[in-house]
Each structure stands twice: as C-alpha cells, then as structure tokens.
Design a protein around this motif. Structure first.
Motif, short mmCIF file in Angstrom:
data_model
loop_
_atom_site.label_atom_id
_atom_site.label_comp_id
_atom_site.label_asym_id
_atom_site.label_seq_id
_atom_site.Cartn_x
_atom_site.Cartn_y
_atom_site.Cartn_z
N SER A 106 28.86 3.39 24.21
CA SER A 106 27.98 3.15 23.18
C SER A 106 28.04 1.85 22.38
O SER A 106 29.45 1.27 22.43
N PRO A 107 27.39 1.06 22.13
CA PRO A 107 27.45 -0.01 21.31
C PRO A 107 28.44 -0.20 20.15
O PRO A 107 28.50 0.79 19.50
N VAL A 108 29.43 -1.26 20.09
CA VAL A 108 30.23 -1.37 19.09
C VAL A 108 29.40 -1.72 17.76
O VAL A 108 28.45 -2.81 17.55
N PRO A 109 29.45 -0.87 16.69
CA PRO A 109 28.81 -1.10 15.60
C PRO A 109 28.69 -2.44 14.89
O PRO A 109 30.09 -2.91 14.76
N GLY A 110 27.89 -3.00 14.58
CA GLY A 110 27.94 -4.40 13.85
C GLY A 110 28.14 -5.50 14.77
O GLY A 110 28.08 -6.77 14.42
N TYR A 111 28.46 -5.22 16.08
CA TYR A 111 28.47 -6.19 17.16
C TYR A 111 27.29 -6.68 17.78
O TYR A 111 26.87 -5.66 18.53
N VAL A 112 26.97 -7.80 17.84
CA VAL A 112 25.69 -8.19 18.79
C VAL A 112 26.35 -9.01 19.85
O VAL A 112 26.84 -10.13 19.59
N ALA A 113 25.94 -8.82 21.04
CA ALA A 113 26.25 -9.41 22.11
C ALA A 113 25.57 -10.85 22.27
O ALA A 113 24.37 -10.77 22.21
N PRO A 114 26.22 -11.90 22.55
CA PRO A 114 25.47 -13.16 22.55
C PRO A 114 24.80 -13.29 23.92
O PRO A 114 24.98 -12.45 24.85
N GLU A 115 23.67 -14.08 23.95
CA GLU A 115 23.05 -14.40 25.27
C GLU A 115 23.65 -14.69 26.43
O GLU A 115 23.45 -14.05 27.75
N ASP A 116 24.94 -15.52 26.49
CA ASP A 116 25.45 -15.55 27.93
C ASP A 116 26.24 -14.44 28.34
O ASP A 116 26.94 -14.65 29.38
N THR A 117 25.95 -13.25 27.98
CA THR A 117 26.39 -11.85 28.51
C THR A 117 25.58 -11.43 29.59
O THR A 117 25.94 -10.66 30.27
N VAL A 118 24.18 -11.97 29.25
CA VAL A 118 23.32 -11.36 30.29
C VAL A 118 23.56 -11.84 31.77
O VAL A 118 23.30 -10.87 32.55
N LEU A 119 23.72 -12.85 32.19
CA LEU A 119 23.96 -13.13 33.45
C LEU A 119 25.01 -12.62 34.05
O LEU A 119 24.76 -11.95 35.24
N PRO A 120 26.23 -12.56 33.42
CA PRO A 120 27.38 -11.73 34.19
C PRO A 120 26.89 -10.37 34.31
O PRO A 120 27.41 -9.76 35.40
N SER A 121 26.20 -9.86 33.23
CA SER A 121 26.12 -8.53 33.27
C SER A 121 25.01 -7.76 34.50
O SER A 121 24.98 -6.78 34.89
N ILE A 122 24.46 -8.84 35.13
CA ILE A 122 23.51 -8.44 36.27
C ILE A 122 24.02 -8.52 37.56
O ILE A 122 23.15 -8.38 38.47
N ARG A 123 25.09 -9.16 37.62
CA ARG A 123 25.76 -9.36 39.02
C ARG A 123 25.86 -8.29 40.07
O ARG A 123 25.24 -8.51 41.02
N PRO A 124 26.12 -7.22 39.36
CA PRO A 124 26.22 -6.07 40.37
C PRO A 124 24.74 -5.75 40.83
O PRO A 124 24.56 -5.26 42.07
N VAL A 125 23.75 -5.85 39.93
CA VAL A 125 22.32 -5.55 40.32
C VAL A 125 21.96 -6.39 41.61
O VAL A 125 21.05 -6.08 42.30
N VAL A 126 22.32 -7.72 41.36
CA VAL A 126 22.08 -8.65 42.39
C VAL A 126 22.67 -8.35 43.80
O VAL A 126 22.04 -8.40 44.76
N VAL A 127 23.91 -7.84 43.83
CA VAL A 127 24.24 -7.31 44.99
C VAL A 127 23.63 -6.29 45.44
O VAL A 127 23.43 -6.26 46.82
N LEU A 128 23.48 -4.87 44.71
CA LEU A 128 22.53 -4.29 45.05
C LEU A 128 20.99 -4.52 45.72
O LEU A 128 20.72 -4.07 46.80
N GLY A 129 20.41 -5.50 45.07
CA GLY A 129 19.27 -6.05 45.48
C GLY A 129 19.31 -6.64 46.63
O GLY A 129 18.28 -6.44 47.75
N ALA A 130 20.15 -7.48 47.02
CA ALA A 130 20.40 -7.90 48.45
C ALA A 130 20.27 -6.83 49.43
O ALA A 130 20.04 -7.03 50.56
N ILE A 131 21.21 -5.90 49.27
CA ILE A 131 21.25 -4.70 50.38
C ILE A 131 19.88 -4.25 50.59
O ILE A 131 19.38 -4.30 51.80
N ILE A 132 19.09 -4.06 49.45
CA ILE A 132 17.77 -3.56 49.71
C ILE A 132 17.03 -4.34 50.43
O ILE A 132 16.11 -3.84 51.19
N GLU A 133 17.02 -5.48 50.00
CA GLU A 133 16.06 -6.71 50.35
C GLU A 133 16.40 -6.83 52.17
O GLU A 133 15.50 -6.80 52.97
N ASP A 134 17.74 -6.97 52.40
CA ASP A 134 18.11 -6.77 53.85
C ASP A 134 17.43 -5.69 54.69
O ASP A 134 17.10 -5.77 55.83
#
Lengths: 234, 234
Positions: free
Chosen positions: B119-147
């Motif tokens: 659950s999100p921490v109350p009152g805390y808003v994640a800044p934009e630069d968390t977006v890229l690191p957060s999708i790294r695992p999705v990228v890994v999965l994507g590469a497997i499906i693609e291959d």
DNA sequence: TGTACATCAGTGAACGCGCGTTCACTGATGTAC
DNA sequence: TGTACATCAGTGAACGCGCGTTCACTGATGTAC
C-alpha cells in the motif's frame, strides 16, 4: 417491559456509536492510511479522546473491528453477486459477476482494500476470528468451479501437475470449497484468484497509472482471460 | 593531485554515509514498516537527529532514495537472472529464472518489497524518476516474450481479444518491451506478470499462511502454470 | 612548504506538534423496590 | 407511582512518549596562495 425497552434503547444507541466511530475511522483511513489516530477520530466526532475507550478497549481493537467489517462487507458483496445470476448453469457469467463485484467493492473503498490486502500494519497481529470472514470470497469462487466441474462444463486441458508437497494442501482447500475438483484444477482457481487480487493491487496502488487509462476495461479483459485459463466456457 | 585525492576522500566518506543511513533506514523498515523515523535512524547511528539533514533534505527525500534503491536492486536481480541462462533459446528457462530471482529478492527483503509493491505510504508522492527503474523487470520479461515469439516458439492459442480502448495502450507497451508481439500476447504477458506479483504479495503479506507450508513450491507451480498460459514451451 | 580562509559534518537546544492510555470526576439515564 | 441506588457515557487533566525540522554553534578537514 418499559424497562426492557429503555434498556434496549441504550443498547441501540451504543451500537450506533460503535458504528459511528468505525465510520469516522474509515474516513480517517482515507487520509492517513493505516496510521489510524484515536484522537483524530474523537475530534471528528466532537468528543474527548478518552471517550472512545467506552467503546473500544484500544486502538488495535478498533482496527480489528474495521478489518472484520471489511472482510465481511467484501464477502457479502461477492456472495450477493454470485447469487445474482439467475441462470445457475451460466458459470462464466457467475465468475464475471463475482469478479466485477469485487473490483467495484475495492474501487469504492480503496483504503479498506489496502487494510486487508495491502502491506500489514506494523505491530498489528490479526486475531484468529478474521480467518473465516476472509475466505468468504474464496468460497464463492469455489462454488462456481465446483458447479462447472460437476456439470462437465469445465475444460481441463494442459493442467500442470502440482508438486507432491502441494497436493494434500490443495486437496484440503478443495474439500472446503470445491470438493469434486482435482488438485490441479484447485490450483488454477487459486491462481486466477491471485491474479485478480494482483490486478486490483496494481490498480489501487497506482502501478498502471501511466499504462492504462481505462482500468475497468483492463480488469474486464483479465477477468475474461482468467476465465479461459480456468476452462470456464460460455 | 593530493588536494584532489583528499577531496575525493571526503566525497567517498560522504557517499558511504549516504549508504549507511539508508542501511539503517532499511533495518528500521523491518521493524516499524513504512513509518520511517529519522530520529530512530540517527539514534541507531549514534548521531544527533539533525545530523541526518546534512545528507538528506527531508524524510521524504530519504524515502525516495530507498524506493529508488529497491527498484534498481530488484531490476538488477531480474536482469542478472535473465542473462544467466546460457541458452538464449531456452525461453522457458529464462522465464523461470527471472521469476525465481524476483521471489528470492522479495523474500530476502520483504519490507523493501512492501515499500514498492505494498500500500502506498500516506502523504508520500513518488517523484517521476522512479518510473524508469520501476519497469526494469517488465523489460526483462518483455525480451523473453519477444525472443520466444520471433523464434516461433510462442504458442498463441485461445487468446482473448482485448477491447478496442486497450489496444493502443497495449501496443505502446509492446513497442517499448516486445515490439514484434501482438496486443493480445502483450496483455497475457502483463497478466502473468500481475499474477506473479499477486502471488508474492499474498505470500509476504501472510495470506497463505494457513494454506501452504511450502510457499516456494507453490510459487514454482504458479511460475510453471503461468508459462503454460503464456504459451512458453520447453 | 606554511599559513589564512572557506567548506563541511556534527552538536545541542528548542519549537510546536501529535500520539495512546489512565484516572478521578460529573451528570444523566435506567433499575429495583 | 415515587424514590434510592447502580450503571454508564462522557469530561478534562495528566503521564510519558515520539516525531520532523530549524538554527546558531564548534571543530575538523580541505583549498588557495
């Protein structure tokens, strides 16, 4: 008789207060997350903070009441949706109805959802009597799978076989919610279940904010694809 | 040169302090959940609480650093597992390796997992630069499906068709992580992904405490069944 | 190489706030005779 | 029906605690000439 009536008036007022405190607490949850504050609740109700102790013995007691309420309210929503489909043989329809009801419940009460399906509240240990209410939705799902299976309308192809260690435990779950069903099918049902709640957590905790605009449509798609996975046919 | 060296010594000490503060914070998370206390961290480090402000401008800044670290550390674990499978054509093996690495990461650091997937921490808003690191695992999965797809080794039967609203968004995701793949296949990948994280949330937040004793085996089964669902063949 | 100055880490006190819980109390409401 | 007593809800003060953040400060370390 008059005495009795008066007595029950007091009891009713008391019950109403118990509810009002919980309602104020739920409103607080919406703002401060699980950091429930008794003083803030008392403030909102125009009481002094110590007055809350006439109704709940401690903060944890109130939290337990909220958690129980959340489980029961979700359970009821699932059960109502499950029985709302007139054609009992329309297993796919029942599945979709229950899945939609669960999302509707969660989207309407994101903080109650977080309370029961989010990260555990630090230092809080849920008492035993939350277990039964917490499985009410699983029972609803189990009944659908059971009915579909006994009607011979559950496609059970390509099932992976669960490891030996898992079988007795899967069998135990099945015995409780879908007694005719095999362990691999039971496993699939639990997986579909897990996916739905994973989807709701992703949605409510903001993980798909930049990916999908129509999260209801995305959920709907998942419900459908999970039905295929489960082998439910229309 | 000597001056430079000395300068970089100071910089190195500073970097170490930044790390030590984060380590202390992570230890605190394990006890108090997301209720991170700067004073408790300072206490643990034998400093005065205001000293922390030499390193992090505020509590939220420190929280952001922890969240970024968590995303990146999970991302690295997934990437390492993805490349650890020597036979690149063994798509199923890669999928299993990545899925296992994610669980291993989460089980070893349940509180960091809760920080980014709970659950999100109350009152805390994640800044934009968390977006890229957060999708790294999705990228890994994507590469497997693609291959797997481009190798013609992805079984794509019984795919449900996503609603029209979802298609452009699914296409956009696919473009980023698995460009050759169709929208229905991309949807399945996201669903499998959702299921894995749903499973981990259920495990780490204690939902299956009374159901399965061997949670690793149960996860393993889910990984396998999700591979089938995805159409990955050995 | 040695000295004067600037930078930086860490201190300690304070501000203003919030919290859960206890306790002796005041009144109002319900009960028993 | 009327009165004496018991039960209960809510008060207000207090205990002891914790928190994030600011600020003027002391020394130590690094830098420039």
């Amino acid at each position: 008789m008059t005495e009795r009536a008066k007595g029950s008036i007091r009891a009713r007022v008391r019950a109403e207060m118990l509810d009002e405190i919980k309602n104020a607490a739920r409103r607080q949850l919406a703002e401060g997350g699980a950091n429930l504050s008794l003083r803030a609740i008392a403030r909102e109700m125009g009481m002094v903070s110590s007055a809350i102790y006439r109704y709940y013995a401690s903060r944890d007691d109130l939290l337990t009441a909220l958690i129980l309420d959340a489980y029961n309210s979700l359970g009821e929503a699932a059960e109502r949706a499950g029985t709302s489909v007139a054609d009992r043989a329309d297993h796919l329809g029942r599945w979709a109805a229950v899945a939609r009801a669960i999302r509707a419940w969660a989207v309407a009460r994101p903080h109650e959802y977080a309370l029961i399906y989010g990260s555990p509240v630090p230092g809080y240990v849920a008492p035993e009597d939350t277990v039964l209410p917490s499985i009410r939705p699983v029972v609803v799902l189990g009944a659908i799978i059971e009915d579909a299976f006994t009607a011979g309308r559950l496609a059970t192809t390509e099932l992976s076989r669960p490891a030996m260690v898992l079988r007795p435990e899967l069998a135990r779950v099945a015995q409780g919610v879908a007694p005719s069903v095999s362990e691999p099918v039971m496993a699939r049902a639990l997986i579909a279940w897990t996916e739905l709640f994973g989807a709701l957590s992703f949605e409510l905790f903001g993980r798909f904010k930049n990916t999908f605009t129509d999260l209801e449509a995305w959920y709907e798609h998942q419900v459908w694809d999970m039905a295929t996975f489960l082998g439910l046919r229309s």
